[in-house]
Design an enzyme around this catalytic site. Structure first.
Site, PDB file in Angstrom:
ATOM      1  CB  ALA A  81      -0.939   0.006   1.206  1.00 48.43           C
ATOM      2  CG  ASP A 158      -8.701  -4.426   4.736  1.00 50.10           C
ATOM      3  OD1 ASP A 158      -8.222  -5.513   5.101  1.00 50.10           O
ATOM      4  OD2 ASP A 158      -8.875  -4.149   3.531  1.00 50.10           O
ATOM      5  N   GLY A 306      -5.888  -6.577  -0.064  1.00 44.13           N
ATOM      6  CA  GLY A 306      -6.440  -5.609   0.867  1.00 44.13           C
ATOM      7  C   GLY A 306      -5.521  -4.410   0.982  1.00 44.13           C
ATOM      8  CD  GLU A 307      -1.098  -4.260   2.420  1.00 38.34           C
ATOM      9  OE1 GLU A 307      -0.555  -3.407   1.666  1.00 38.34           O
ATOM     10  OE2 GLU A 307      -0.499  -5.249   2.871  1.00 38.34           O
ATOM     11  N   GLY A 308      -6.036  -1.438   0.811  1.00 39.03           N
ATOM     12  CA  GLY A 308      -6.384  -0.301  -0.032  1.00 39.03           C
ATOM     13  C   GLY A 308      -5.699  -0.338  -1.379  1.00 39.03           C
TER      14      GLY A 308
END
Length: 341
Positions: A81, A158, A306-308
């Site tokens: 990210a 997240d 995830g993580e954006g």
């Protein structure tokens, strides 16, 4: 939005030739209440981090300590990210809403801890109603603060080991789909763990009285969120609501964001008009969630990190959709003959 659609039709291109980008531009105009819409920059990513009691059921091959370790990795600039945020010029804020340990202060880390992780959702409610409401409010405040500091687009992120289990439960509850149809392999489980994970989700719905009952109304939505969601899910739902209240677009990431957006939509249906689906995750529940929300993903690269990360990759596409409205000439201004002239 009607003005934006008319403007699109006057630009020097065949009508509809930019496909989904035209729909994005029209949505951005509606969000801002202006045509052309402002460019969605600067952009800010907020990574909400929390732990999950259901991890004790063996639904993830990763130890729970990885949540806190990855928070440290984000603040040190070493996660995917961080790399993607640097590529698109996004700021990155990590928000501790429920990590199961005390985190040392670090640049870019906000402490909004509601609890040290959730309870085991397969044995009863993951959160109390008060905890869910506090996490929702934390997400709203983070969105408001990021907008107040000048950001004109937000991206959901997240971090939470075992959070795809809670996501599957939320998607099943809010869409009415069977647990087996919306539960995926998360960070890479084998067949045995995958079938066990489905059983855990089904047990969570059963023990919390959520089988076959789609929540209706804000109070029922918050109760369902508290029963089988995570603290980061509640915070992301609040983040979506905060973005909508501030009239800025929020780009949703993957399955965690999709499940949280379902809760936000159940609380305030109009909030989804302020969302753009950044990508479609490889998790099966994400496609179900997006279909239920009526959102078309902009990127489909089989991501499941995830993580954006998927939301960040989509941001240049969203920006391009807005820039067309500002920079492309109309048939009249360019002296180009329209096909209907």
């Amino acid at each position: 939005m009607a003005q934006a659609r008319e403007h699109q039709d006057r630009l020097t291109k065949p009508r509809g030739s930019l496909g989904v980008l035209e729909d994005v531009a029209v949505r951005l105009a509606g969000i801002a209440g202006a045509c052309p819409p402002p460019l969605p920059t600067p952009v800010a990513l907020a990574v909400f981090a929390a732990d999950h009691g259901v991890h004790a059921q063996g639904v993830s091959p990763w130890p729970q300590e990885v949540t806190a370790q990855m928070v440290a990795n984000f603040t040190a600039g070493g996660a995917v990210a961080n790399a993607f945020a640097a590529q698109v010029g996004a700021s990155l804020t990590v928000v501790d809403v429920g990590v199961a340990s005390d985190l040392p202060p670090a640049p870019g880390l906000l402490s909004r801890k509601v609890a040290y992780g959730t309870a085991d959702l397969s044995e009863g409610p993951a959160m109390t109603g008060e905890q869910a409401a506090e996490a929702l409010a934390a997400g709203v405040r983070v969105a408001a603060d990021l907008v107040a500091s000048g950001n004109r687009c937000l991206v959901t992120g997240d971090m939470g080991i075992a959070n795809t289990t809670a996501s599957a439960a939320l998607i099943s509850v809010f869409t009415g789909r069977d647990a087996a149809a919306v539960t995926g392999r998360g960070t890479g489980v084998d067949d045995a763990m995958y079938h066990h994970k489905i059983d855990v989700v089904q047990r969570a719905l059963r023990v919390n009285g959520l089988e076959g009952a789609v929540p209706e109304g804000p109070e029922a939505a918050v109760r369902a969120l508290a029963a089988v969601g995570g603290l980061e899910h509640a915070a992301i739902a609040g983040f979506v609501l905060g973005a909508a209240a501030a009239r800025v677009p929020v780009i949703l990431d993957g399955v965690i964001a999709g499940s949280a957006a379902l809760a936000a939509a159940a609380i305030a249906p109009d909030a989804i008009g302020y969302c753009v689906a950044g990508h479609r995750s490889a998790e099966p529940g994400h496609a179900v969630a997006l279909a239920h929300l009526g959102l078309r993903p902009l990127v489909d690269l089989e991501l499941r990190l995830g993580e954006g990360t998927g939301g960040l990759l989509a941001h240049p596409i969203v920006t391009a959709a807005a820039r067309v409205m500002h920079d492309v000439a109309t048939f009249d201004s360019a002296g180009v003959a329209d096909k209907d002239a």
